[in-house]
Design a protein around this motif. Sequence first.
Motif, PDB file in Angstrom:
ATOM      1  N   ALA A 112       0.871  -1.578  -0.281  1.00  0.00           N
ATOM      2  CA  ALA A 112      -0.035  -0.520  -0.071  1.00  0.00           C
ATOM      3  C   ALA A 112       1.250   1.467  -0.098  1.00  0.00           C
ATOM      4  CB  ALA A 112      -0.884  -0.170   0.998  1.00  0.00           C
ATOM      5  N   GLY A 113       0.267   2.209  -0.494  1.00  0.00           N
ATOM      6  CA  GLY A 113       0.787   3.294  -0.903  1.00  0.00           C
ATOM      7  C   GLY A 113       1.200   3.961   0.885  1.00  0.00           C
ATOM      8  N   VAL A 114       0.558   3.478   1.637  1.00  0.00           N
ATOM      9  CA  VAL A 114       1.176   4.629   3.678  1.00  0.00           C
ATOM     10  C   VAL A 114       2.861   3.886   3.612  1.00  0.00           C
ATOM     11  CG1 VAL A 114       0.488   4.805   5.648  1.00  0.00           C
ATOM     12  CG2 VAL A 114      -1.040   4.375   3.624  1.00  0.00           C
ATOM     13  N   ALA A 115       3.221   2.721   3.312  1.00  0.00           N
ATOM     14  CA  ALA A 115       3.849   1.697   3.241  1.00  0.00           C
ATOM     15  C   ALA A 115       5.423   2.530   3.657  1.00  0.00           C
ATOM     16  CB  ALA A 115       3.937   0.031   3.090  1.00  0.00           C
ATOM     17  N   THR A 116       5.044   2.895   2.297  1.00  0.00           N
ATOM     18  CA  THR A 116       6.250   3.587   0.732  1.00  0.00           C
ATOM     19  C   THR A 116       6.956   4.284   2.225  1.00  0.00           C
ATOM     20  OG1 THR A 116       4.475   5.130  -0.125  1.00  0.00           O
ATOM     21  CG2 THR A 116       5.292   2.887  -0.853  1.00  0.00           C
ATOM     22  N   LEU A 117       5.977   4.766   3.399  1.00  0.00           N
ATOM     23  CA  LEU A 117       6.665   6.021   4.000  1.00  0.00           C
ATOM     24  C   LEU A 117       7.225   5.725   5.449  1.00  0.00           C
ATOM     25  CD1 LEU A 117       4.622   9.339   2.980  1.00  0.00           C
ATOM     26  CD2 LEU A 117       6.248   8.437   1.908  1.00  0.00           C
ATOM     27  N   LYS A 118       7.286   4.368   5.439  1.00  0.00           N
ATOM     28  CA  LYS A 118       8.337   3.941   6.631  1.00  0.00           C
ATOM     29  C   LYS A 118       9.658   3.692   6.482  1.00  0.00           C
ATOM     30  CE  LYS A 118       3.205   3.185   7.406  1.00  0.00           C
ATOM     31  NZ  LYS A 118       3.437   3.959   8.889  1.00  0.00           N
ATOM     32  N   PRO A 119       9.885   4.141   7.057  1.00  0.00           N
ATOM     33  CA  PRO A 119      12.034   3.666   6.334  1.00  0.00           C
ATOM     34  C   PRO A 119      12.671   2.386   7.252  1.00  0.00           C
ATOM     35  CG  PRO A 119      11.856   5.998   7.979  1.00  0.00           C
ATOM     36  CD  PRO A 119      10.278   5.459   7.768  1.00  0.00           C
ATOM     37  N   LEU A 120      11.748   1.384   8.478  1.00  0.00           N
ATOM     38  CA  LEU A 120      11.879   0.436   8.764  1.00  0.00           C
ATOM     39  C   LEU A 120      10.871  -0.550   8.398  1.00  0.00           C
ATOM     40  CD1 LEU A 120      13.372   1.485  12.309  1.00  0.00           C
ATOM     41  CD2 LEU A 120      14.334   0.987   9.724  1.00  0.00           C
ATOM     42  N   LEU A 121      10.033   0.107   7.253  1.00  0.00           N
ATOM     43  CA  LEU A 121       9.236  -1.246   6.997  1.00  0.00           C
ATOM     44  C   LEU A 121       9.847  -2.789   6.604  1.00  0.00           C
ATOM     45  CD1 LEU A 121       6.685  -2.535   6.216  1.00  0.00           C
ATOM     46  CD2 LEU A 121       6.984  -1.536   4.155  1.00  0.00           C
ATOM     47  N   HIS A 122      11.133  -2.896   5.764  1.00  0.00           N
ATOM     48  CA  HIS A 122      11.548  -3.692   4.984  1.00  0.00           C
ATOM     49  C   HIS A 122      12.178  -4.566   6.629  1.00  0.00           C
ATOM     50  CE1 HIS A 122      15.084  -0.930   6.675  1.00  0.00           C
ATOM     51  NE2 HIS A 122      15.872  -1.762   5.829  1.00  0.00           N
ATOM     52  N   LEU A 123      12.653  -4.661   7.788  1.00  0.00           N
ATOM     53  CA  LEU A 123      12.325  -5.080   8.591  1.00  0.00           C
ATOM     54  C   LEU A 123      12.124  -6.403   8.878  1.00  0.00           C
ATOM     55  CD1 LEU A 123      14.850  -3.096  10.698  1.00  0.00           C
ATOM     56  CD2 LEU A 123      15.328  -3.840   8.592  1.00  0.00           C
ATOM     57  N   TRP A 124      10.720  -6.256   8.573  1.00  0.00           N
ATOM     58  CA  TRP A 124       9.995  -7.183   8.776  1.00  0.00           C
ATOM     59  C   TRP A 124      10.524  -8.571   8.608  1.00  0.00           C
ATOM     60  CZ3 TRP A 124       8.094 -11.270   4.754  1.00  0.00           C
ATOM     61  CH2 TRP A 124       8.460 -10.988   4.286  1.00  0.00           C
ATOM     62  N   SER A 125      11.217  -8.607   7.600  1.00  0.00           N
ATOM     63  CA  SER A 125      11.782  -9.751   7.223  1.00  0.00           C
ATOM     64  C   SER A 125      12.737 -10.478   8.058  1.00  0.00           C
ATOM     65  CB  SER A 125      12.082 -10.227   5.470  1.00  0.00           C
ATOM     66  OG  SER A 125      13.438  -9.219   5.594  1.00  0.00           O
ATOM     67  N   LEU A 126      13.684  -9.868   8.099  1.00  0.00           N
ATOM     68  CA  LEU A 126      14.526  -9.878   9.354  1.00  0.00           C
ATOM     69  C   LEU A 126      13.500 -10.813  10.537  1.00  0.00           C
ATOM     70  CD1 LEU A 126      17.588  -9.804  10.000  1.00  0.00           C
ATOM     71  CD2 LEU A 126      17.389  -7.429  10.661  1.00  0.00           C
ATOM     72  N   ALA A 127      12.973  -9.815  10.889  1.00  0.00           N
ATOM     73  CA  ALA A 127      12.678 -10.256  12.648  1.00  0.00           C
ATOM     74  C   ALA A 127      11.776 -11.435  12.035  1.00  0.00           C
ATOM     75  CB  ALA A 127      10.684  -9.326  12.908  1.00  0.00           C
ATOM     76  N   ILE A 128      11.451 -11.949  10.751  1.00  0.00           N
ATOM     77  CA  ILE A 128      10.360 -13.176  10.473  1.00  0.00           C
ATOM     78  C   ILE A 128      11.949 -14.287  10.526  1.00  0.00           C
ATOM     79  CG2 ILE A 128       9.945 -14.610   8.996  1.00  0.00           C
ATOM     80  CD1 ILE A 128       7.081 -13.717   9.283  1.00  0.00           C
ATOM     81  N   GLU A 129      12.993 -14.384  10.247  1.00  0.00           N
ATOM     82  CA  GLU A 129      14.065 -14.811  10.686  1.00  0.00           C
ATOM     83  C   GLU A 129      14.362 -15.166  12.168  1.00  0.00           C
ATOM     84  OE1 GLU A 129      17.315 -14.273   7.794  1.00  0.00           O
ATOM     85  OE2 GLU A 129      16.135 -14.677   5.997  1.00  0.00           O
ATOM     86  N   GLU A 130      14.519 -14.196  12.239  1.00  0.00           N
ATOM     87  CA  GLU A 130      15.420 -13.993  13.650  1.00  0.00           C
ATOM     88  C   GLU A 130      14.389 -15.189  14.457  1.00  0.00           C
ATOM     89  OE1 GLU A 130      18.398 -13.010  14.786  1.00  0.00           O
ATOM     90  OE2 GLU A 130      18.249 -12.537  12.152  1.00  0.00           O
ATOM     91  N   GLN A 131      12.801 -14.334  14.259  1.00  0.00           N
ATOM     92  CA  GLN A 131      11.693 -15.844  15.015  1.00  0.00           C
ATOM     93  C   GLN A 131      11.972 -16.615  15.202  1.00  0.00           C
ATOM     94  OE1 GLN A 131       7.968 -13.764  14.431  1.00  0.00           O
ATOM     95  NE2 GLN A 131       8.782 -11.153  14.703  1.00  0.00           N
ATOM     96  N   PHE A 132      12.103 -16.945  13.889  1.00  0.00           N
ATOM     97  CA  PHE A 132      12.421 -18.452  13.512  1.00  0.00           C
ATOM     98  C   PHE A 132      14.007 -19.041  13.931  1.00  0.00           C
ATOM     99  CE2 PHE A 132      14.491 -21.960  10.127  1.00  0.00           C
ATOM    100  CZ  PHE A 132      13.596 -22.393  10.363  1.00  0.00           C
TER     101      PHE A 132
END
Length: 689
Positions: free
Chosen positions: A141-161
Amino acid sequence: MITEGGRRLEFAAAPSTRRYRADIDGLRALAIIPVVLYHYGIPGFAGGFVGVDVFFVISGYLIAGILGAEIREGRFSLAGFYERRVRRIFPALAVVALSTFAATLFLLPPDKMQELGSEFIWSSFFATNIWFFKKSSDYFAGVATLKPLLHLWSLAIEEQFYVLFPLLLRLTRRCGLRDLGVVSVLSALCLISLAVSVHASIFSHLAGFFLLPSRAWELLGGALLALSPRPRLSAIQSGLMASAGMVAITAAIVLFNDRTPFPGAAALLPCLGAVALIWGGEGWAEGRAKPIATALLARKEAVWVGRISYPLYLWHWPLLVLARFEHLGEPLLSVRLSLMVLSVALAAATAALIEGPVRSRRVLARRRPLLAAGLAVLAALLAVGQVARSTHGLPGRLPLAEAQREIALRHRAGLVPSVFCTGPATRFHGGWKCRLGSWDGEGNADFVVWGDSHAGHLSPVLDAIAHARGLRGMLFWSPACPPLIDAAASVARREGACGEFNRAVVADLNRSPAPLALLAARWPNVAAMNFPAVFGADRAPWLCEDNRCSGISVDDGHQAFSAGLGNVLALLGRMGSRVALIQDAPQQPFNVDDAVAVDALLRRPFIMGFSADRRETVRRQQWVDDLFRQAAADGRAVYIRTLDLFCDADSCPAARNGQPLYGDDSHLSAAGAMLLRPALEPLFGADRK
């Protein structure tokens, strides 16, 4: 070694016991390049987001292979495992995250800085994926394109795993399970996770996208490849396997887009492609085969990109987000290309100067100082996040004079309407009911306005017209709830809330019909199913939600929209109301209120130099425009077209004569609403006063 049907099957040797596999670093390059190109809007990479899924498979394969070998050999240590994770993850993360925070001090408005503070807090616990899920932050979504740390979601997935997976392997061993037993347990968990993912891609996209239960199967797929017995491939089989994997990943990159239900079953294509490339490359690693696809991945250029893929992933996204704030919209292609080059340069420098020395133990060689440094990094992320959040976004960054000017402009332009009601307002079934115009005593309204917040933002102009003519008006509006019957929408609210609101409006109108009814909404988003919304009859199952549509096509959505509008027009016609359909205002490429703050932070003149493109606006509104024209031609409604009031031949400016016409990117300010007066006034006839 075991045999099955006369065929020789072997447990794969752990990656740590093999010689270095350059092709896996090359596979990292194949994963990161599409991700970057997708984020930067380069044509041909609409499905580039699948690179993250390829990363998941690679991570699962490498981690499971290493842990499996250590557990079998009796040398596994949780402390040693997490030490390696800290050396791998923390150095680059600390540099990028803290650099991003420093840069945002000069660019982010206070409200966005406060949101960023929450992102930092959740990132300190490697839980940003949960935060974005809770905040309904759709990745596409357009709003997400202005969140500087959005991409860290995938790093969080990996670390939880990584927290859970070593414990799971130890538990299965302590329960007496051997290799095949462990593989059986992992296979069952993988299938369960895949089933959850498929279900979530249809019924709960945000949960499916951001949460570990629906993503774990991708990492477990790589883990099963590392731990499962399988036949040794011949040279021909290795070549075919690797080529098939390359084709699968490429097809996903080219054919998928942001409307593909994802992850779900669609993610099987890139994930199985990654599995095939890794498996097919084993023959190359052992000198038994030379698959063409593997050889391409093992080229030094691909390997170099793969080795900097992690810091490149970290750098590329915040640079783009910061550029969007600085440019008040999407940067030009030349700027984006320059930012990609800068991302690569910063990634290479980070890998060589920060990440490399720590991983090779030239810096922080001992475990205790390393873990202390890791805790310090997490504490720093938590601290800066708490400061940003608790201070409401550090508003002191704005010079006093500029801050006062910003506040004055917002209020003078009507940029901070509380409930889009200029007159008396009451809560009404999840929305609002507002009086407009001249109400002396009780009685029926002379006109009603019904819709979502884009009906609400018409309040200033309709109130002014009503006062000028001595008319009584009633405004019914509810967020993200268009005035359609049996085609409801809701944003982050319980199922059926919009339907409840619309039914309550109908009941009110049945009791007190009005001669004139104006319908207004964010029509293009409704028609394109771009609301975080659900389409379908109130009595039917939810078919589309969370800004993503699964099991319903755009044509189906158009049919639902047409039917819902037709039901409303017929209902109002039976009540004897004349109906006016109000064309939506152009959507701007950037939030106007954010632009005011960014200009103040950068000490730039407040000029609002951005605008919506008229041709793009016409394209967005075309389907709705055709539908409304047909309704007018059929005599079911009057169609009030407003585009020429906002746009010249080429563009639709966000401001006029230094006055903001919008409160954000789509809601009109009081000044913007007043532009509609010439189009709306003829609906009401001559003045009564």
